[in-house]
Write a protein that holds these residues in place. Sequence first.
Motif, PDB file in Angstrom:
ATOM      1  N   ASP A  61      82.928  48.302  27.773  1.00 16.58           N
ATOM      2  CA  ASP A  61      82.897  49.472  26.896  1.00 16.58           C
ATOM      3  C   ASP A  61      81.627  50.279  27.157  1.00 16.58           C
ATOM      4  O   ASP A  61      80.815  49.886  27.991  1.00 16.58           O
ATOM      5  CB  ASP A  61      82.936  49.027  25.426  1.00 16.58           C
ATOM      6  N   LYS A  91      79.047  52.197  31.599  1.00 10.00           N
ATOM      7  CA  LYS A  91      79.849  51.144  30.988  1.00 10.00           C
ATOM      8  C   LYS A  91      79.093  49.829  31.112  1.00 10.00           C
ATOM      9  O   LYS A  91      78.369  49.618  32.079  1.00 10.00           O
ATOM     10  CB  LYS A  91      81.192  50.991  31.726  1.00 10.00           C
ATOM     11  N   ASN A 118      77.851  50.762  36.263  1.00 16.50           N
ATOM     12  CA  ASN A 118      78.397  49.667  35.458  1.00 16.50           C
ATOM     13  C   ASN A 118      77.447  48.493  35.466  1.00 16.50           C
ATOM     14  O   ASN A 118      77.068  48.015  36.529  1.00 16.50           O
ATOM     15  CB  ASN A 118      79.736  49.198  36.036  1.00 16.50           C
TER      16      ASN A 118
END
Lengths: 257, 220
Positions: free
Chosen positions: A230, A217, A35
Amino acid sequence: MLAASSVEIRKVNKHFGPFHALKDVDLVIEPGKVNCLIGPSGSGKSTLLRCINFLEEYDSGEIRIDGQLIGYEAPGKKMSGRRLREMRRSIGMVFQQFNLWPHMTARENVAEGLIRVRGMSKSEAHERAAEALTKVGLADRMTNHPARLSGGQQQRVAIARAIAMEPRLMLFDEPTSALDPELVGEVLNVMKTLAGEGMTMVVVTHEMGFAAHVADKVAFMEKGELVSVDIPDRILHHPEDARIQSFLRTYHERNNF
Amino acid sequence: MDWSILQQYGPALLKGFGNTVLCWLLGTVFGMALGLVIALLQRYGSRWLNWIIQVYIEVIRGTPFLVQLFVLYYGGPLIGLRLDALPAGLLGLTIYGSPYFAEIFRSGFRGVPHGQIEAARAIGMSEPAIVRRILLPLGLVSSLPALVNFSIILTKETVILSIITVPELMYQVQRMSTETFRYVEANLVLALFFWALVEAISRVGRRLETHVTKHLIERT
């Protein structure tokens, strides 16, 4: 394959005096995923990252690593130092300023945690440290002190120091922001390798290329709020939120010449 | 000038110098040790403890060594603290130096980048281990020049111990002066001895500094 942690962040708030640095932040990071946290400076992304291993204390909300609350035993009741240290053992962190210990060689930097925290013998720790340094491409720099290493090499030692502890989660706080441009690549390459091994990674970065190609993400933060999370393509190439569009426009303007 | 008196007083002066070096060395070592403890307590102690330490520092720094020594040596017996001259002098030097050393260590610790402490916390090191392995080695290195400097200042404070009859160099020099009226010679000897001591300390200090900063300086 390394064991990987999950991270759940729920309604986290953080104040620095009157300044509201994190506002009801929610974010779930699945095991083995990468992430990236992006956003303008002062948006709270580093603060959020530092809350994950409780270097920064959050005021309210919950952060759970593999379901375990970090920093607090229950809401409002701080966890003991011992419990916190146990949890931190499986969380690696890499800092913008490397933060190597300048009085130790590269190998001693990596071995220190293994000896003091994992209780390994010195020889075992040095062997493990050598493996970690080899992995980041510094087999020939083990006896150098940080002052004798380039920024990129120092940051790779810092990564080796973290991964030698066999963490299940790695936190990167702008790992390439303090580097000369030509040294950024070597650090990102090491991070890509780690990502490929399935370690959970949370990376605060301004390297949009890394976010686009490596992240599973991307989370965009602004003014203490998590605006959107997203897949990289939707955040970086087709953002709907005006704040993300404006941030990326500035970013592209700065990087085009 | 008449240096022949040195034949008679030489041994006593040398012995006095020996005592001066001893007082300085022990006073410095104990003072540094106490100062280090104070600096660590300031860093890790409660607010209440910090307040007490602050008062101690202000009182000791705010009063002359001479007065402290008088209080200790002549006032001590009033509260049952009866010390011989030498132990009283050593205790006095230790107490006198401790707040200065504490302040030197405190600023040395502050010179250790916070990120290096955080890096140790992030891998799960305990606070005692962080103090021992990170804070002390780095803090001491950055404190070193100031420590050497204050140790040099302390050499000259030892002359005050003569007031409470510690048989150090000043004491012997005064005895020689009053017995022979050779004030100039006696005080030149005193100056020479101190100059030699200070020179030796600063050389050792410089060498130590080069040694401990060897790996910390960026060479490109």
